[in-house]
Design a protein around this motif. Structure first.
Motif, mmCIF file in Angstrom:
data_model
loop_
_atom_site.group_PDB
_atom_site.id
_atom_site.type_symbol
_atom_site.label_atom_id
_atom_site.label_comp_id
_atom_site.label_asym_id
_atom_site.label_seq_id
_atom_site.Cartn_x
_atom_site.Cartn_y
_atom_site.Cartn_z
ATOM 1 N N ASP A 68 8.054 -4.680 -13.728
ATOM 2 C CA ASP A 68 6.899 -4.309 -12.919
ATOM 3 C C ASP A 68 7.392 -3.607 -11.652
ATOM 4 O O ASP A 68 7.826 -4.264 -10.699
ATOM 5 C CB ASP A 68 6.095 -5.565 -12.564
ATOM 6 N N THR A 70 5.890 -2.172 -9.347
ATOM 7 C CA THR A 70 5.160 -2.435 -8.097
ATOM 8 C C THR A 70 5.786 -3.610 -7.330
ATOM 9 O O THR A 70 5.561 -3.768 -6.146
ATOM 10 C CB THR A 70 3.673 -2.750 -8.351
ATOM 11 N N LEU A 293 5.614 5.189 -7.619
ATOM 12 C CA LEU A 293 4.398 4.490 -7.183
ATOM 13 C C LEU A 293 3.344 5.480 -6.671
ATOM 14 O O LEU A 293 2.151 5.333 -6.955
ATOM 15 C CB LEU A 293 4.736 3.467 -6.085
ATOM 16 N N GLN A 296 1.651 7.062 -9.549
ATOM 17 C CA GLN A 296 0.640 6.158 -10.122
ATOM 18 C C GLN A 296 -0.641 6.197 -9.289
ATOM 19 O O GLN A 296 -1.740 6.202 -9.822
ATOM 20 C CB GLN A 296 1.143 4.704 -10.116
#
Ligand SMILES: NC(=O)c1ccc[n+]([C@@H]2O[C@H](COP(=O)([O-])OP(=O)(O)OC[C@H]3O[C@@H](n4cnc5c(N)ncnc54)[C@H](O)[C@@H]3O)[C@@H](O)[C@H]2O)c1
Length: 716
Positions: A68, A70, A293, A296
């Protein structure tokens, strides 16, 4: 069900085969902390159950997309000991999977990337369906695999193959993974689990030696010494040539595999962990993870916009020139049929031929088929009149950069298209609000600024004018996304966002030349040291000095205080001498065509003579000064765009710079660069050059942020 959590469920079949299914809430599975902990618990249950074998599967369209990301920035900001604890614990889980007391297989569909790929490497066998995409993309984030990927993959497919996978970070197609032995079979999606279970039954029946498989993955790499030396030395040379000095992760991966080659699994994993932690703490990893990020975030915004968007089934582009031809190709190849209108038959022929050339190149590279090529070409309808435009949902105007011509064309178009059709302009400099005046309904109008070459450049700036409706913005954002582009929405101003911040950089370059700087030396510093794909002189030659000259005047008009100029600069010198750049073979450099038909650039003594006549004798500048004098104006202008709301967030600004201008990804964009160097350090540097004029004056808000030790991105 013998185990259940929100992310993983394990059931036992009548034959005592355990089915461990990753099935997290949301659209994909990933290895966040929760899933890792859950896998650990599931494996404990499995180990002590009466299962005879286990298959790993997914309840989603894809297997596991990876760790992950994030969670990364906060995690990597922890001290080394904490980070080591996390990575060591994750590896306890992967080892536990590998050490289960019975045969195991992964049933892979869709993505098995990063941690997802490392999970399948920990099972004894791997079966993939035709949709699978397998790979270790960590080096693209400035990292190396950290869940045993550098240990298990070389032992499974050999060091050379593994290094290719790891250092390029590319997804592998199942047939290629099969060829090197990374997987054991490729089957049709409907047969995936049955094939995986068959493999387990074969292992249980002694037809497949699962223990030998497992032992090989855990033993040192067996490579004769000389061969190993050759192999790693060659890999280092190749990797350095491709990745370069700014991207340390691929080289680190080669060193890790080399160092760990003769080691046991446990020892080799320690080598991997240490290298991972070192890379995780680099500015490069922060920048590349930041880009991921931000990407995204921008994609998320585009997805949200698509809910408000009109369905674009049919498009039109006006002008079949460099940009119009590119837009037609891109739209058609991504499935939106498009009418390409010009006033000139020759331009239409050229536009269609260019599209055909791009498509043929794809067919030659095996990326497309003649059938698909014909379909795309059929999706482009050349036209000399407006009649075919009456049913389109969107029109992109890409005629010559002349406000009068554009005003006329836009007014004509509005009379032909349906009342609810959207109209966009690909202008690079003319104010959207000004162009909107030629329309009866300015709410349906906005800017849609593509970059050249359209098929290669990922960015589209969507420019909202003061009367543009949100539905118009959303529809153009959705159309750009459908074309495979990354749209960022900006507000109207001279130069919009990307050109507004580019021209101050050119002004810095002009200033250096006016003080005797050598353009080729400046290009070298900006390319090799700062990391731009092209230095400013080369970029101006590629853009065209006529275009540059014109856009510079627009910017000077828009921001006279900072960008107005009284003296002749190097762009004027080149332009007035008719040196337009690559397009006519002479700009700062001179161009010829090489053997492969590509433009080749050489230094031209004539341009040096001209510059010396205008600005006097040459002077050498240190690299630091070259970087400061060109980058400070761009950085401050980018900050101004954020402060004025031209761009909505640091994330979108940085994506605009990386995708629109090729800002060095390892620096992450202007805002990441500022945070990395520290806003206070930047302010101090800019103050040193403040005497150079308005473009070097930091804003009050920057100064305040600096004094509060603040940052543009949230501190991890
Ligand atoms: N070239 C670039 O790098 C670049 C990048 C971004 C945006 N733009 C912008 O895109 C637009 C087009 O630029 P280009 O480089 O493709 O120019 P170009 O000169 O290559 O093409 C312009 C085309 O428009 C056609 N045209 C002229 N009047 C027309 C009319 N009334 N109706 C239909 N077609 C007409 C011309 O015949 C020509 O084929 C400009 O606004 C430019 O500023 C260009």
């Amino acid at each position: 069900m013998i185990y259940q959590s929100p992310t993983i469920q394990v059931e036992l079949t009548a034959d005592k085969i355990a089915r461990l299914c990753f099935n997290a809430p949301g659209s994909v599975n990933k290895f966040d902390r929760e899933t890792l902990a859950s896998l650990n618990a599931a494996l404990d249950v499995l180990k002590d159950s009466d299962a005879k074998a286990a298959v790993l599967t997914s309840g989603k369209d894809t297997f596991i997309v990876g760790a992950d990301i994030t969670e990364f920035l906060a995690l990597f900001a922890e001290e080394d000991a904490k980070l080591m604890e996390w990575i060591a614990q994750a590896n306890v889980v992967f080892n536990k999977l590998e050490d289960l007391p019975f045969p195991t297989v992964s049933a892979i569909k869709g993505f098995a990337l990063g941690g997802g790929c490392e999970a399948i490497l920990a099972t004894d066998f791997r079966v993939a369906d035709t949709s699978a995409k397998i790979g270790l993309p960590e080096t693209k984030l400035g990292l190396i695999p950290g869940f045993g990927g550098t240990v298990r993959l070389p032992r499974l497919i050999g060091a050379d193959n593994a290094l290719e996978w790891i250092t390029t970070g590319k997804d592998q197609r199942p047939e290629d993974a099969l060829k090197v032995g990374a997987i054991d079979a490729v089957v049709a999606p409907e047969n995936l689990e049955a094939a995986a279970i068959q493999m387990l039954n074969d292992a249980l029946a002694g037809k497949l030696d699962w223990q030998a498989r497992r032992a090989r993955k855990q033993a040192p790499l067996t490579l004769p010494k000389l061969e190993a030396m050759m192999s790693f030395t060659t890999a280092k040379g190749m990797v350095y040539a491709v990745a370069g000095k700014h991207y340390p992760a691929p080289m680190a991966a080669v060193s890790v595999v080399e160092q760990a080659a003769g080691m046991s699994r446990a020892e080799a994993l320690v080598v991997e962990h240490n290298a991972f932690i070192k890379l995780a703490k680099t500015d490069v990893a922060t920048a590349l993870i930041g880009i991921f990020l931000n990407d995204q975030l921008v994609k998320g915004k585009a997805k949200k916009a698509s809910k408000l968007a009109k369905d674009i089934k049919h498009a039109a582009v006006l002008g079949a020139g460099i940009m119009g031809g590119g837009i037609a190709y891109q739209s058609a190849s991504k499935g939106t049929p498009i009418v390409m209108k010009d006033i000139n038959q020759a331009a239409l022929d050229l536009g269609v031929n260019e599209a055909a050339k791009l498509l043929s190149a794809q067919v030659a590279r095996g990326r497309s088929t003649p059938d698909k090529m014909a379909k795309v070409l059929n999706n482009i309808t050349p036209a000399l009149d407006y009649a075919p435009l009456k049913d389109v949902n969107v029109v992109v105007e890409a005629v010559v950069e002349n406000p009068k011509v554009k005003a006329m064309v836009l007014a004509d178009v509005e009379n032909v298209v349906a009342d609810d059709a959207i109209i966009a302009s690909n202008t690079s400099t003319i104010s959207i609000d000004l162009l909107a005046k030629s329309l009866k309904n300015p709410a349906r109008f906005c800017g849609m600024h593509f970059f050249n070459p359209v098929h290669k450049m990922p960015l589209v700036e969507v420019i909202r004018g003061k009367d543009t409706s949100e539905e118009t913005v959303a529809s153009v954002v959705a159309y750009a996304s459908k074309m495979g582009k990354t749209p960022i929405v900006v507000n109207d101003c001279p130069g919009f966002f990307v050109n507004r911040v580019l021209f101050p950089y050119f002004a810095g370059f002009n200033g250096l030349l006016a003080d005797g700087g050598d353009f080729a030396a400046i290009d070298k510093v900006m390319e090799k040291q700062f990391g731009w794909p092209m230095g400013p002189a080369y970029l101006l030659d590629v853009v065209g000095l006529d275009t540059g000259h014109h856009a510079q005047a627009v910017m000077a008009d828009g921001f006279p205080d900072r960008m107005g100029k009284s003296d002749k600069d190097a762009i004027d010198v080149m332009y007035e001498a008719g040196r337009l750049g690559q397009k006519n073979g002479k700009g700062f450099y001179q161009y010829s065509i090489d053997k492969r038909g590509k433009p080749k650039k050489d230094v031209d003594p004539a341009s040096y003579t001209m510059l010396a006549e205008a600005f006097g004798a040459q002077k050498a500048f240190e690299a630091d000064e070259i970087i400061a004098r060109t980058m400070i104006p761009m950085i401050i202008e980018t900050v101004r765009c954020l402060e004025e709301g031209i761009v909505a967030s640091p994330a979108e600004a940085d994506m605009g710079l990386v995708y629109g201008l090729g800002f060095p990804p390892f620096r992450g964009g202007v805002f990441r660069y500022l945070d990395t160097m520290g806003v206070a350090n930047f302010v101090a540097l800019a103050d040193k050059y403040a005497h150079l004029g308005g473009l070097y004056q930091v804003t009050d808000a920057m100064r305040e942020l600096a004094s509060n030790n603040g940052s543009y991105y949230p501190k991890a």
